[in-house]
Design a protein around this motif. Sequence first.
Motif, PDB file in Angstrom:
ATOM      1  N   ARG A 285     -25.694  99.106  53.900  1.00  0.00           N
ATOM      2  CA  ARG A 285     -25.822 100.439  53.311  1.00  0.00           C
ATOM      3  C   ARG A 285     -25.304 101.545  54.235  1.00  0.00           C
ATOM      4  O   ARG A 285     -24.828 102.568  53.767  1.00  0.00           O
ATOM      5  CB  ARG A 285     -27.278 100.725  52.939  1.00  0.00           C
ATOM      6  N   LYS A 286     -25.374 101.321  55.539  1.00  0.00           N
ATOM      7  CA  LYS A 286     -24.956 102.348  56.500  1.00  0.00           C
ATOM      8  C   LYS A 286     -23.477 102.259  56.894  1.00  0.00           C
ATOM      9  O   LYS A 286     -22.977 103.132  57.600  1.00  0.00           O
ATOM     10  CB  LYS A 286     -25.818 102.265  57.766  1.00  0.00           C
ATOM     11  N   THR A 287     -22.786 101.218  56.459  1.00  0.00           N
ATOM     12  CA  THR A 287     -21.384 101.019  56.822  1.00  0.00           C
ATOM     13  C   THR A 287     -20.506 101.353  55.627  1.00  0.00           C
ATOM     14  O   THR A 287     -20.577 100.691  54.589  1.00  0.00           O
ATOM     15  CB  THR A 287     -21.143  99.561  57.271  1.00  0.00           C
ATOM     16  N   ASP A 288     -19.678 102.380  55.769  1.00  0.00           N
ATOM     17  CA  ASP A 288     -18.842 102.836  54.657  1.00  0.00           C
ATOM     18  C   ASP A 288     -18.045 101.704  54.014  1.00  0.00           C
ATOM     19  O   ASP A 288     -17.953 101.623  52.793  1.00  0.00           O
ATOM     20  CB  ASP A 288     -17.886 103.940  55.117  1.00  0.00           C
ATOM     21  N   LYS A 289     -17.491 100.836  54.829  1.00  0.00           N
ATOM     22  CA  LYS A 289     -16.662  99.735  54.330  1.00  0.00           C
ATOM     23  C   LYS A 289     -17.439  98.781  53.406  1.00  0.00           C
ATOM     24  O   LYS A 289     -16.857  98.118  52.557  1.00  0.00           O
ATOM     25  CB  LYS A 289     -16.108  98.963  55.532  1.00  0.00           C
ATOM     26  N   PHE A 290     -18.769  98.729  53.590  1.00  0.00           N
ATOM     27  CA  PHE A 290     -19.596  97.776  52.841  1.00  0.00           C
ATOM     28  C   PHE A 290     -20.428  98.411  51.730  1.00  0.00           C
ATOM     29  O   PHE A 290     -21.121  97.710  51.000  1.00  0.00           O
ATOM     30  CB  PHE A 290     -20.548  97.037  53.783  1.00  0.00           C
TER      31      PHE A 290
END
Length: 142
Positions: free
Chosen positions: A81-86
């Motif tokens: 949730r905190k990683t833009d790519k994911f």
Amino acid sequence: PIVPIRVMGTSQSACLILVVDDSRTLRAAFGSYLETNGYLVSSVESVEHAIPVLESFEPHAVLLDSVLPGAIGLTLAEKIRKTDKFKHIKIIAMSGDDAMERLAGMVKSQYDVFLKKPFPMRKLLETLALLLPKTETAGADF
């Protein structure tokens, strides 16, 4: 370290699912069932092994056991949730532990769906069909 990835299925247009569960039996059962229904599956046994697979496999959805060795599934859900790519990845949390079900309810912003184990395999297909766009959903002819 290099993490071996077990990828089942061969269709390039299939939706990619990462199964994270410490039970080898459940990983195999989920993988086989999802593959039979047109998905590509990679499976790992821990959060530690899941992180590099997220980078290389780029799944559309993660089927995530809430109780894992070394770290609870919430740890991986928070990273996703905190990683833009994911951020696009759909997270289906699962557990047979009532305490984890209550925890999942408290942090439902980290998961898209929580499934209480045991659940019918058909429920997994129905859940994926609801979560993923029609163009990404395999096995949705029901």
